[in-house]
Design an enzyme around this catalytic site. Structure first.
Site, PDB file in Angstrom:
ATOM      1  N   SER A  38       3.887 -13.047  -1.329  1.00  0.00           N
ATOM      2  CA  SER A  38       2.887 -12.971  -0.268  1.00  0.00           C
ATOM      3  C   SER A  38       2.683 -14.324   0.405  1.00  0.00           C
ATOM      4  O   SER A  38       3.633 -14.930   0.884  1.00  0.00           O
ATOM      5  CB  SER A  38       1.581 -12.421  -0.860  1.00  0.00           C
ATOM      6  OG  SER A  38       0.722 -11.956   0.140  1.00  0.00           O
ATOM      7  N   ASP A 185       3.715  -5.834   0.196  1.00  0.00           N
ATOM      8  CA  ASP A 185       3.369  -7.116  -0.416  1.00  0.00           C
ATOM      9  C   ASP A 185       3.942  -7.266  -1.825  1.00  0.00           C
ATOM     10  O   ASP A 185       3.748  -6.408  -2.687  1.00  0.00           O
ATOM     11  CB  ASP A 185       1.834  -7.204  -0.485  1.00  0.00           C
ATOM     12  CG  ASP A 185       1.337  -8.612  -0.673  1.00  0.00           C
ATOM     13  OD1 ASP A 185       1.795  -9.282  -1.607  1.00  0.00           O
ATOM     14  OD2 ASP A 185       0.476  -9.045   0.120  1.00  0.00           O
TER      15      ASP A 185
END
Length: 296
Positions: A38, A185
């Site tokens: 991320s 993610d």
């Protein structure tokens, strides 16, 4: 000293990385291999591309994060339509502006695909929710999808890793079948991939330093769950943190800078200049305290 680095996810909390990186450099440590999930993948990509710390600080501090939010145009015209978009497109924002921002910054250093980096010097963690797999890019591209990593854009890999579920639309990636995989993610399955440089056999060539945007796992406070929305947040937070909290053993804690920034929301794209500076300062303080006697 040459070291390897692993950076956790954390969304807008990532300003704290800037302070930590500043002090890591001041302590005469420099990164060779880097990895992240991320927001940590964004930092890792900039480092792998040759950005010195002061340049990273400049481009990130100048960024107006709200300009990275790109809802489909029709949702800005029709009231409440963004929730329909969330249902059908699986996210509020396309994420194209985020990917383009990363692409443009990497292009300044003539970095486009993984072919432009030394082999193994950047690892980006993503979550394939179609196959139910944690995927490390570029390592797993050929094995899982039949894609050659030399031609895979780094900006795309980082954008996928930073695709916070429901906030950004999932990215699609072709595979060995006719059906494309949905990628979200990396933090969903491993928000702090400290394991990524472990080979299980030989001693590591360099110390591996982890930078994690949270406090010590045992210091996490119980959540007050009073309704369905609280439960959703608790479920998602558990997915982000439980796997890695279990992995971070006592022996690994001595190689991790923990930066407690849980008071900042991951998707708060409207941080004030004062809050950003507070995050940077927390990163500086925690890194300085940790690096006084590291490695030992």
């Amino acid at each position: 000293m040459k070291i390897d680095g692993v950076f956790s996810g954390g969304g807008m909390k990532a300003y704290a990385f800037l302070g930590a990186l500043e002090r890591i450099s001041a302590h005469n440590h420099s990164f060779e291999r880097v990895a992240g999930s991320s927001a940590g993948a964004i930092m890792a990509a900039f480092l792998a591309s040759g950005y010195p710390i002061h340049e990273m600080d400049e481009v990130i501090q100048e960024l107006d994060a709200e300009k990275l939010l790109d809802p489909p145009k029709w949702t800005t015209i029709i009231p409440f339509s963004k929730w329909l978009n969330l249902y059908f497109q699986l996210g509020l924002y396309k994420g194209n502006k985020l990917e383009n921002w990363i692409y443009q910054l990497l292009a300044v250093k003539n970095i486009y695909t993984f072919r432009d980096l030394k082999p193994g010097y950047l690892k980006v963690v993503v979550s394939d929710i179609s196959l139910g797999k944690l995927v490390v890019i570029p390592d797993d591209l050929e094995r899982i999808y039949g894609l050659h990593p030399d031609y895979f854009p780094i900006a795309k890999a980082v954008r996928m890793s930073a695709g916070f579920p429901y906030f950004f639309m999932p990215k699609k990636i072709p595979g060995k079948t006719t059906k494309k995989s949905l990628i979200v993610d990396g933090g969903l399955l491993s928000n702090f991939p400290l394991w990524v440089f472990k080979n299980g056999t030989a001693r590591d060539k360099r110390p591996v330093l982890g930078v994690k945007l949270s406090g010590y796992p045992e210091q996490e406070k119980p959540r007050d769950i009073r309704n369905a929305l609280d439960m959703f947040h608790a479920l998602f937070s558990t997915m982000l943190n439980a796997h890695d909290a279990r992995y971070v053993s006592k022996s690994d804690e001595k190689n991790i800078i923990f930066i407690p920034v849980d008071h900042i929301a991951t998707t708060d794209f409207k941080l004030t200049a004062e809050t950003k500076e507070q995050l940077v300062q927390i990163g500086r303080q925690r890194a300085d305290h940790f690096l006084t006697d590291w490695p030992n």
